[in-house]
Design a protein around this motif. Structure first.
Motif: not given
Length: 838
Positions: A109-110, A174, A332, A391, A393-395
């Motif tokens: 994804k990154d 991810q 999320s 969640n 965010s993704d991070k």
């Protein structure tokens, strides 16, 4: 005539309007298949037959107008993964097409880098992605679960209908930024029980079939299925890992340390089995981020992934009613809640009666002075649990946990005093409440941090009414602990990872004894603070056959100005295809222990109380242990042999439960234990049978008491278990035979039993109780109540043979005569459960 013409005109106008509604395209582009079917049934006067789960989640644009029924069915087949078959003139059968294909390209994804050789699987299909990241796999139906795994990346688990299925779209993974633990032996005992390459054992309750004598997934009863784990008195509040005492076990619920283990004062686990998804057991080789637990670690975890569909469970057995809900908040976030409540308020079952008789055996609750009668005996318990995940965010990921547990026992003491009947209330309560916050962040493709903080509180309180002396005796034991931990994971390479961190723990223990006649009050409250710094390197070979975790933890106890260094090791290596070698080792310490001041404390029910070390007469407990194991696993056969040696220093006589000449002696010493755990298992599809055996030599050394070693109170030299599980369609059956040699005991000297009105004991722990033998069976039947609701019905019998096993004995002098008191195990104890899943 005009009225008839008007009615016909109105009818055709309505028909024209409905037809246009059916075939007009929606402004938002699509409608659910269920909505389309409802309209088509009215327009074409046909009946669609299907299972609800087949069309669930399917959406498409409505068919255009002026199509025949056959053309409409062809359109639906071309735009869904379903087949529509006209049966006669009026019935249309809907079912999944024989070949539903999911395809796509796996990428990071990154940076959108292609991921080759990733595994993609369903329950009956398997494939890997090629050099371009491309994969395709057959799927049975739109709701079938698809799992995508790639080492170092988060696993994707979701049904077919949640993927982009129009064409072969990109699927993004991810980074996980952590070397993943790998299952090296699946179905270690039966389905759902696995051995992990870091030396731990794992029970996955979502896949666990059934265990002998258990119809609920009792967490702490289940861990006793492993060799080397048992309870000398059948309770989950006295679990012995390789000869250690229960207080030497680190028990974690979602990373929160718990100081209470069970309901019914130890007969069943206090952890709700529906919200607890996995349990990990470590006998040795702990991760450096853990402290406490010089004997072993039992770690329970809830599901740490956001759930996007509602799930619920309600059930009742012969001890309690329970419920669980997994509720999506949004894409999320999701929340899990669970609760249990004893049913003794409504009626008493044979299971409740057996449990109550067992916990009150040989205590003041069961019998009192001859002039006193006990009445209105009641017992109640409940627990509530919560887990919320967000969640951010993704991070960034946030998790919140909460648990509240309560046990209460009450009874009345009645007597005739001055020709009048008097009654006073005695009560025992046990409570735990804890909460935690966990926050982790992925900074980049190499760095991840985890921050957690928890508060856990435990309280044991007893009010003992002495009606003859008009006296009230109050006792309390309170533990309050706060912990803060920061972990930093840095990925040096795809095979090498560095873990560093800091851990602060503050523990306060308060003990109170309060008598109102005569006035007496003794209150002690102590606090110990510990700072820990740790570092660990993790290595996994390219072929995944070699795994190494090597670390060091430094602890500083500020109150005692004491430094403790603790190396940790876990190593596993697979060789000759079917063999594996394992070496585990660790140094550990702990500042808390459970002691017995008097056997009748807290009404004799839960007489152990927590205390803090003072580094003098109550030392900081330290341990050293190492183990080496070899296993062979091929074609359903498993042979696992594990030898171990452990030394635990700083124990006190009060923590070991002596009931002989050392019952009131206060001294500290050590124990060492060496032995071997062996497991033979054969697994054939739905049938599993196993034979486990453990041998150990567990001995004390208290230099103030005896110059030589003598057998430990927990020296169960030989233990063997023969078990089997079998699944036939929806029926699951299990049976198990448990045997072990008798618990050590100290008997009076034959023909010279009393000296100076005291028991004249023989050599300490030179004798043993009779051997222990218990046969358990259980069965569960699963069935559907509707297309979306299923249920299961289960029955079990503990101690089918109704054998009166001796689990403890002690001697007292009464009227110049030796009196022996024997405590018996649970007799034949039935249980039944009915549970609904929706």
């Amino acid at each position: 005539m005009e009225k008839r013409i008007k009615k016909i005109a109105i009818f055709f106008s309505l028909l024209f309007f409905i037809t246009n509604c059916v075939f007009a395209q929606d402004t938002d582009g699509s409608r659910t298949l269920s909505q389309i079917i409802t309209t088509l049934q009215e327009v074409y006067n046909v009946q669609f037959n299907y299972a609800e789960d087949v069309i669930e989640g399917v959406s498409l644009k409505s068919p255009t107008k002026n199509l025949s029924l056959e053309e409409v069915l062809t359109y639906l087949e071309n735009n869904t993964t379903l087949s529509f078959t006209l049966m006669g003139d009026r019935f249309v059968l809907i079912k999944p097409t024989t070949d539903i294909i999911l395809c796509g390209y796996l990428k990071r994804k990154d940076n959108l880098e292609v991921l080759s050789s990733a595994t993609v699987q369903t329950s009956d299909s398997f494939t890997t992605s090629d050099k371009n990241g491309f994969f395709q796999i057959k799927v049975k139906n739109p709701l079938q679960l698809i799992t995508i795994r790639y080492l170092g990346y988060k696993t994707i688990m979701k049904p077919y209908n949640q993927f982009e299925v129009s064409g072969c779209k990109d699927v993004y993974l991810q980074s996980n930024f952590q070397l993943l633990s790998q299952v090296i032996i699946s179905n270690y005992i039966t389905s759902g029980i696995n051995k992990i390459d870091n030396g731990s054992f794992q029970i996955d309750f979502s896949n666990l079939e059934i265990l002998p004598g258990l119809i609920d997934h009792d967490v702490l009863q289940s861990v006793q299925a492993f060799p080397g784990i048992q309870s000398v008195n059948e309770t989950v509040s006295n679990i012995n890992i390789r000869g250690g005492t229960h207080d030497q076990n680190l028990i974690l619920w979602d990373d929160i340390k718990m100081y209470q283990s069970g309901h019914f004062f130890g007969l069943i686990s206090m952890y709700n089995p529906h919200i607890t998804q996995k349990v990990s057991l470590r006998k040795s080789g702990s991760d450096v981020s853990y402290t406490d637990g010089v004997s072993g670690t039992i770690e329970m975890q809830t599901n740490h992934e956001v759930n996007r569909t509602f799930k619920g469970v309600i059930g009742v057995n012969l001890t309690d009613a329970n419920s669980f809900a997994d509720i999506p908040v949004n894409e999320s976030s999701s929340i899990q809640v669970a609760a249990r409540k004893s049913i003794s308020d409504f009626f008493e079952t044979p299971t409740y009666t057996a449990f109550f008789d067992r916990i009150s055996q040989n205590t003041e609750v069961a019998s009192n002075a001859t002039t006193i009668t006990n009445t209105d005996k009641t017992f109640d318990f409940y627990d509530t649990s919560l887990r919320w995940i967000y969640n951010i965010s993704d991070k960034d990921k946030l998790r919140v946990n909460f648990i509240n547990v309560h046990n209460q026992l009450r009874f009345n003491e009645n007597a005739i005093i001055n020709q009048e009947e008097e009654s006073r209330d005695s009560k025992l309560t046990q409570n735990s409440i804890a909460g935690a916050l966990h926050y982790n962040r992925v900074w980049n493709d190499k760095l991840k941090t985890d921050f957690e903080v928890y508060e856990t509180d435990y309280k044991l309180r007893a009010v003992n009414a002495n009606i003859l002396d008009s006296q009230r005796f109050l006792q309390e034991n309170i533990v309050s602990e706060t912990s803060t931990k920061l972990k930093v994971n840095y990925k040096l390479s795809n095979r090498l990872e560095l873990l560093n961190g800091y851990h602060f723990v503050e523990t306060e223990v308060t003990n109170l004894d309060d008598v109102d006649n005569p006035l007496f009050r003794f209150l002690v409250s102590e606090v110990v603070r510990t700072h820990g710094v740790f570092s660990q390197v993790g290595y996994k070979a390219l072929n995944n056959k070699t795994n190494l975790n090597l670390g060091l933890r430094y602890n500083y106890i500020s109150k005692f100005n004491k430094s403790i260094w603790e190396p940790r090791l876990s190593f596993s290596h697979q060789f000759f295809k079917h063999f594996a070698l394992e070496i585990l080792g660790e140094y550990k310490h702990q500042n808390t222990s459970q002691v017995i001041n008097f056997q009748n404390d807290f009404l004799g029910i839960e007489k152990r109380r927590w205390q803090l070390s003072n580094d003098k007469e109550i030392p900081v407990i330290t341990s050293k242990q190492i183990s080496m194991g070899l296993n062979y696993n091929y074609s359903g056969w498993l042979v696992d042999i594990d030898g171990f040696y452990k030394i635990v220093d700083g124990i006190t006589t009060q923590s070991q439960g002596f009931q002989n000449q050392y019952e009131f002696v206060k001294s500290h010493g050590r124990y060492d234990v060496k032995g071997v755990d062996v497991l033979f298992r054969k697994y054939i599809e739905k049938f599993s049978t196993w034979l486990s055996y453990s041998y150990m030599n567990n001995r004390y050394l208290f230099k103030d008491l005896e110059t030589n070693y003598f057998p430990s109170n927990y020296n169960i030299s030989h233990t063997a278990t023969l078990g089997m599980t079998y699944a036939l369609n929806n029926l699951k059956f299990s049976a198990g035979l448990n045997w072990h040699s008798g618990k050590p005991t100290t008997q009076p000297v034959f023909e010279n039993q009393i000296i100076d009105k005291q028991v004249n004991y023989e050599t300490t722990n030179a004798s043993n109780l009779d051997d222990y033998l218990r046969l358990d069976i259980s069965a569960i039947y699963n069935f559907k109540l509707s297309d979306k609701t299923r249920a299961h019905l289960g029955v079990s019998i503990w101690n089918v043979l109704d054998k009166e096993n001796e689990i403890n004995n002690f001697y007292r002098v009464k009227d110049e005569t030796i009196m022996e008191t024997v405590q018996k195990s649970l007799g034949l104890t039935p249980n039944a459960v009915f549970r609904v899943y929706f």
